[in-house]
Design a protein around this motif. Sequence first.
Motif, PDB file in Angstrom:
ATOM      1  N   SER A  49       3.396   7.961  10.991  1.00  7.02           N
ATOM      2  CA  SER A  49       2.953   8.410   9.673  1.00  7.02           C
ATOM      3  C   SER A  49       1.519   8.923   9.700  1.00  7.02           C
ATOM      4  CB  SER A  49       3.074   7.266   8.676  1.00  7.02           C
ATOM      5  OG  SER A  49       2.276   6.184   9.086  1.00  7.02           O
ATOM      6  N   THR A  50       0.808   8.676  10.774  1.00 10.99           N
ATOM      7  CA  THR A  50      -0.574   9.175  10.804  1.00 10.99           C
ATOM      8  C   THR A  50      -0.675  10.585  11.354  1.00 10.99           C
ATOM      9  OG1 THR A  50      -1.000   8.278  13.000  1.00 10.99           O
ATOM     10  CG2 THR A  50      -1.522   6.867  11.133  1.00 10.99           C
ATOM     11  N   ARG A  58       5.283   1.458   9.339  1.00 13.99           N
ATOM     12  CA  ARG A  58       3.975   1.556   9.997  1.00 13.99           C
ATOM     13  C   ARG A  58       4.030   1.396  11.494  1.00 13.99           C
ATOM     14  NH1 ARG A  58       1.951  -1.686   6.132  1.00 13.99           N
ATOM     15  NH2 ARG A  58       1.474  -0.467   4.294  1.00 13.99           N
ATOM     16  N   ALA A  99      -4.225   0.320   6.025  1.00 16.68           N
ATOM     17  CA  ALA A  99      -3.356   0.043   7.171  1.00 16.68           C
ATOM     18  C   ALA A  99      -2.844   1.361   7.730  1.00 16.68           C
ATOM     19  CB  ALA A  99      -2.202  -0.834   6.736  1.00 16.68           C
ATOM     20  N   ASP A 100      -3.802   2.189   8.151  1.00 14.42           N
ATOM     21  CA  ASP A 100      -3.412   3.527   8.588  1.00 14.42           C
ATOM     22  C   ASP A 100      -3.251   3.563  10.088  1.00 14.42           C
ATOM     23  OD1 ASP A 100      -6.033   3.110   9.203  1.00 14.42           O
ATOM     24  OD2 ASP A 100      -6.820   4.711   7.946  1.00 14.42           O
ATOM     25  N   HIS A 101      -3.000   2.426  10.676  1.00 10.99           N
ATOM     26  CA  HIS A 101      -3.083   2.347  12.116  1.00 10.99           C
ATOM     27  C   HIS A 101      -2.315   1.114  12.541  1.00 10.99           C
ATOM     28  CE1 HIS A 101      -5.822   0.265  15.106  1.00 10.99           C
ATOM     29  NE2 HIS A 101      -5.317   1.226  15.816  1.00 10.99           N
ATOM     30  N   GLU A 117       5.013   5.922   5.716  1.00 12.11           N
ATOM     31  CA  GLU A 117       4.679   4.553   6.138  1.00 12.11           C
ATOM     32  C   GLU A 117       5.819   3.600   5.861  1.00 12.11           C
ATOM     33  OE1 GLU A 117      -0.132   4.987   5.436  1.00 12.11           O
ATOM     34  OE2 GLU A 117       1.009   3.537   4.253  1.00 12.11           O
ATOM     35  N   GLY A 150      -4.982  -1.574   0.819  1.00 14.92           N
ATOM     36  CA  GLY A 150      -5.898  -1.401   1.941  1.00 14.92           C
ATOM     37  C   GLY A 150      -6.805  -0.216   1.709  1.00 14.92           C
ATOM     38  N   THR A 161       0.815  -1.210   0.000  1.00 16.09           N
ATOM     39  CA  THR A 161       0.000   0.000   0.000  1.00 16.09           C
ATOM     40  C   THR A 161       0.846   1.256   0.000  1.00 16.09           C
ATOM     41  OG1 THR A 161      -1.270  -1.296   1.531  1.00 16.09           O
ATOM     42  CG2 THR A 161      -2.094   0.873   1.027  1.00 16.09           C
TER      43      THR A 161
END
Lengths: 494, 350, 350, 326
Positions: C269-270, C173, D41-43, C168, D70, B321
């Motif tokens: 990254s968030t 992540r 997959a932001d978490h 990411e 995702g 991703t």
Amino acid sequence: MSGISKSFAGVHALKGVDLEIAAGEVHCILGQNGAGKSTLIKTLAGAHSPDSGTITWSGQDVELPSPQAAIELGIATMYQELDVVDGLTVAENIFLGHELAVGGMLRTGEANARTRGLLGRLGHGDLPPSREVGSLSAANKQIVSMARALSHDTKLIIMDEPSAVLDSEEVKNLFRVVRELTAAGIAVVYITHRLEEIREIGDRITVLKDGRSTANGLPVSGTPTSELIRLMTGRDVENVFPAATPIADDAPVALEVEGLSLDGVFSDVGFSVRAGEIIGLAGLVGSGRSEILETIYGARRASSGTVRAGGRTLRRGSVRDAVRAGIGLSPEERKSQGLLLDEPIFRNVTLSSFSRFARGGFLDERRERGVAAEQIDALELRPADPDRPARTLSGGNQQKILLARWLVNRTSVLLLDEPTRGVDVGARAEIYALIRRLAANGDAVVVVSSEIEEVLGLADTVLVVADGRVLTTVKSDQIDEHGVLDLVMKGTAA
Amino acid sequence: MSESKSQTISPAESGPEEPQPAPARRFTARSLLSGAVGRNLGLILALAALFAVGAITAGDRFTNIDNILVIIRLASIIGVISVGMTFVIIGGGIDLSVGSVMGLASVVATLSAIQAAAENSTWLVMVFTALAVGLAAGFLNGFVIAYGKVVAFMATLAMLVAARGLAEILANRQTQVIRISEFIDFMNSDLLGIDMLIWIFVIVAVAGWILLNRTTFGRRTVAIGGNREAARLAGIAVRRHTMYLYALAGLTAGIAAVMILGRTTAGTSTHGTLYELDAIAAVVVGGTLLVGGRGTITGTVFGVLIFATLTNVFTQNNLSTSVQAVAKGVIIVIAVLLQQRFAGQGAKSD
Amino acid sequence: MSESKSQTISPAESGPEEPQPAPARRFTARSLLSGAVGRNLGLILALAALFAVGAITAGDRFTNIDNILVIIRLASIIGVISVGMTFVIIGGGIDLSVGSVMGLASVVATLSAIQAAAENSTWLVMVFTALAVGLAAGFLNGFVIAYGKVVAFMATLAMLVAARGLAEILANRQTQVIRISEFIDFMNSDLLGIDMLIWIFVIVAVAGWILLNRTTFGRRTVAIGGNREAARLAGIAVRRHTMYLYALAGLTAGIAAVMILGRTTAGTSTHGTLYELDAIAAVVVGGTLLVGGRGTITGTVFGVLIFATLTNVFTQNNLSTSVQAVAKGVIIVIAVLLQQRFAGQGAKSD
Amino acid sequence: GLLAGCTAGGSESSTADNRNSAEENAAAGDTVVIGFSGPAADHGWLGAINSSAIAAGDSFPDVELRVAEGTNDANLQISQVETFVNDGVDAIVLLPTDGAALTEAATKAMEAGIPVINVDREFSSPFAARATILGDNYGMGVSAGTYICERLGGQDDAVIAEIAGIDSLPLTQDRSRGFADALSDCGLSVTNRVAADFTVQGGEAVTSQLLSAAPEIDAIWNHDDDQGVGVLAAIDAAGRDEFFMVGGAGSANAMREIQSGDSVLEATVIYPSTQAADGIAMARLIAQGKTMSDLYTPSVPYRVVLDAPVITADNVDEYIQFAFES
Ligand SMILES: Nc1ncnc2c1ncn2[C@@H]1O[C@H](COP(=O)(O)OP(=O)(O)OP(=O)(O)O)[C@@H](O)[C@H]1O
Ligand SMILES: Nc1ncnc2c1ncn2[C@@H]1O[C@H](COP(=O)(O)OP(=O)(O)OP(=O)(O)O)[C@@H](O)[C@H]1O
Ligand SMILES: [Mg+2]
Ligand SMILES: [Mg+2]
């Protein structure tokens, strides 16, 4: 400059033009709309790079890749399109690009002081340097643009139709400044469509026609006007103002304005226009004439008063009601108020009438284009290609689009705000004739113009306006230019 | 009166008088054609390049007709919204609320269907409810923008937030499952081998094209976006038309809600999240100017297809991703560059 | 002859008219004051109304000084980004990437700190890394927009997607927790009872105000946004300046990254997700025109404070997020309406 | 081996023969292509879901895993499932962004003969999945609530705060419902509730507001350890420690805090991040016609609900090795 050529996507705007300017002279450039005058001076100002040709400055060949380069050489320019930034103050506009600053920090006080000096020189010491330019009238924006040109340390100032938005008083001021400049050895390139101005301040003339120079450096004295017109147009134009046709005694009143006021701008304006009559509004810049037209048209909401047209009283502040009653307005600032610059000519022409070419909402574009093309031909729009975007036309031709718009819409009352601003002699005579013909056909016309001569020549009846009040209403043959100016001066002083 | 003057005119002129209409029209047709292809050449190239990459990297899995349909199905819902968005943007506005209005419409529609469950006509009720909710939200947007003079960005941002909240309250944050098999069967049926979803997209796009290019509505839209003041002075009812534009965008959001209901068989407040960005991106990649006044439905359709194809190529190639995200950023810039280069004067010269 | 430029003005000038600086400055000051208050009166009212609601519904819990600091702390990070955004928008652009650039900067900075962990100077390295990453991303945006002539919306959308993806990949992540206590202590320390976070915000806002109103940079920004062609003709290097604007926005994103590192003690990254929308909303509520050419830092600061106060009032009243969302939508519209009414001609007459 | 995708019906041979040994299961079978699609997959937890799925795929030489981008968009995820069906993969492991919204697409895949393994968020139809493997969101809330009840034993005016995750997700609702139910059993209720967004910054932002709104707190349940990093930062910055906190999901960060013993974070409720990996393993068995080792039933079970234990200082050492780095 010699052998300058420039073309835009298929249009050869300049085809090997020569221009030679001597220090301390006023060099006028003449030519019809679209002849290439603006394009020529833009190459000299670094705003366009020419496709070919050379520019020689004080004996040296130079390249002007950017406006900055030209400014550094000592060439300042007042462009034809008002080139000011609305969100900045007068002083900030004047010093834009060469701000008075120490280490990036502005010296506002100093800039304001110098601005006041510059404006004073231009006879506008009353214009506050810290006023936002967006709130100024077109004429005052032109003053700002002029002050900007003066703010540079220049050897050459280019003025592209500076007088178009100025009234006669302002033009006098302008000429005074031009004389000061030339006396100091600064050269001025002056573009105008008003030939009488050339007589007043011009030294030499270059004439452009269709992107070629047809005359270089003609001395002003010794070249008769008719010769100039022939060089520009290739033919003779006489009798600029066509004779008025007498109005029938029983002509109905087409537009009636009563007690119209707009708070803080004008008050108690009343007059009526009969079918076939032409009324002119004369006055100085800023006297509120544009606002009167716009308020009649519903583009501004009147604070009191009534407007009757087409046999009924119009709703205040409704343009649609006015249009439905057969009124049309050709606005003062054609680019910002009149045109869709990216749309083709024919759609600009039919902007207020396209629904007539539709059945059930579906447009018949062929018919539309056909009708627009008729007007394009009738008004001699150049280029006569209905599909060319309005942006690519010269100023005078853009003005013609606006006239064509209301001709297509078959309005019965035409409100024209500065209809010949930036229009060349030939086309100007053409427009005058057109306005006359419309009146003869029974249209009522209200004309606002900063050229008193134009108002007097064109209108049957003249309203002299000062400070938002109508001073007097007279037949145009009972007053002359001085009479109007006297009235205005007294009215303003009172 | 015009006789004597035409000698002055430029070289193109054929004789002393009367330009013939025929060559003029011929010129027009030609220029229109070349214009349409020219304007979209960059997009066509970008799409073709993506297809080439897909075909090379994933071979037959990518090029087979079923996969092409998968791509178009994916594009269809955003596509419908993007058509409405194209009008709003050409008209000089922006609508950030379409995604959440779509979510709201999906929730209200499923609730109405559950309410009206006894009846036979249920699913038409549901469809009309979705459309009505979209339309109403659009009208509200348009009203606040046109008559309240609230900047479109803020008005629709407010609607974005509020509609999502309302949808959550109504749905009680639960996903409402539709059990009306007639509806689901209809939405999943196909005609001539093409899915209903795709048909809807095609119909909306064609209708949008006609509306923009062949009707007074479209003409007004361009005029308002190109120069609001000039449009007003020409007698166009600028405010009313502005309101209609947002209503139209709302309507497309309602249609999109029906489509997502058919596709997912469920109504939820999360439907349409961030669709507004996808739609705006598709419209802008398609060459519509964000400042208004210029744009095409064809470009928008290409824009939507480019993004859908990109996603499909990524899926086919099993990329992570994050790598996809980086690649996507680069590809967006390249697509816009291509589009602008080939649109010629499209980009304003600086 | 080009040297003589700074004398600029031609000789005649100083003679006849001798302008008196004193009255002029008085006039200026007065008009500035009345202008500033007038322009922001709607915002002040909106903020006051929110405070009144907060005080009435939550009493002392809302009005005590600690809670006010909580609100300003909440506002500070978005606030810093919004200052950069204000410049970009006044200059006629938009930057959708600030949030994700901030995320990227936070990740790279924490990684660099972990790399350099042995050294003593670690945390300054971290800070500089964050700023450098923000600046670099901003320059890249600006370059693509100014020289590549890619529409700002698309260029920064691409950066949004790509920077997030890159972050990411780099962070794998995972959330990188900072264990450098000097840094955390510094960021959590206070000066004169005011937190470091708030100081940073204040400094950035004041610097932004000066830059916009008192420097050539600021005036040129307004000129470019207001009339690009006029700016070019006045000899301004429009493209270079445009690039600087995005670099500035990137720099503020870098500063915001440092702030969020201090506030959350972690890089991920968030960080910054959707901050771009919040920042744009604050700028626009603050009265900056989205089309460019006009706007104020003061307005932006008010805009940020209004949103932060709103969030606080909601939390104090324990409202559900959905109800909050609906209320927020309504309040946004009201705030903008107030602001536009009081800003007078701010909205174009129609 | 039996036919993949058939129901676990009668067996023809003796139960003992049907049983797959661990070795048999480990041995490479026919290579199977498995498609995996999950939310963005932001978490951290979802990142862990993803990476453990990929690791599971890599660990089997006979599995070719295809991972789709995702996404949180049902429309896009449906398209991914369609792509998998088109490509004719042997099984699909699906962690839907919304269970109900993906049901139709999964049903179509099943109808096309491709077994679907549903992970975490349940479909609305039993015909949409061949097997379902779930964490227990409701149970998670119950565990957290029960722990708090025990810790507060009888203090019935206790102020309890809840920091939820993304409020619009059904799973958040399930957790909150379980939490409220467990609390009401001991006469307590949630006093202050805020919702973050599963991110560090979101956790920090809402917690700083929450702490200001509630000057005295006895206990906090934070749904998610990812946002927990921000929650703890806000608590530290505010200098508050009059309460204890329970986390959720079970990240390594959270466990280290618990281990340290001086944090307000006392416990966390595990929500297994290995679900998708389990899904891959099950998909492989189903596709190859095997069953889980040590089961007698000759095919993979329909439904597996994973354990959601509470981790405290007492058992943290046991679990920390399985925790994911958020
Ligand atoms: N940006 C442009 N793109 C395309 N064509 C252009 C452009 N600018 C000017 N032209 C064309 O170049 C020709 C010369 O235009 P120019 O503006 O120089 O005329 P002008 O002599 O200044 O006329 P006017 O008196 O009306 O101002 C015209 O045919 C015009 O349509
Ligand atoms: N947008 C505006 N904001 C504030 N004042 C304005 C604005 N537009 C015009 N005015 C003022 O209204 C008055 C009338 O201006 P206007 O230019 O319309 O008069 P006019 O007689 O038509 O002159 P012109 O010859 O320039 O057309 C002037 O004092 C002008 O400064
Ligand atoms: Mg010109
Ligand atoms: Mg006027």
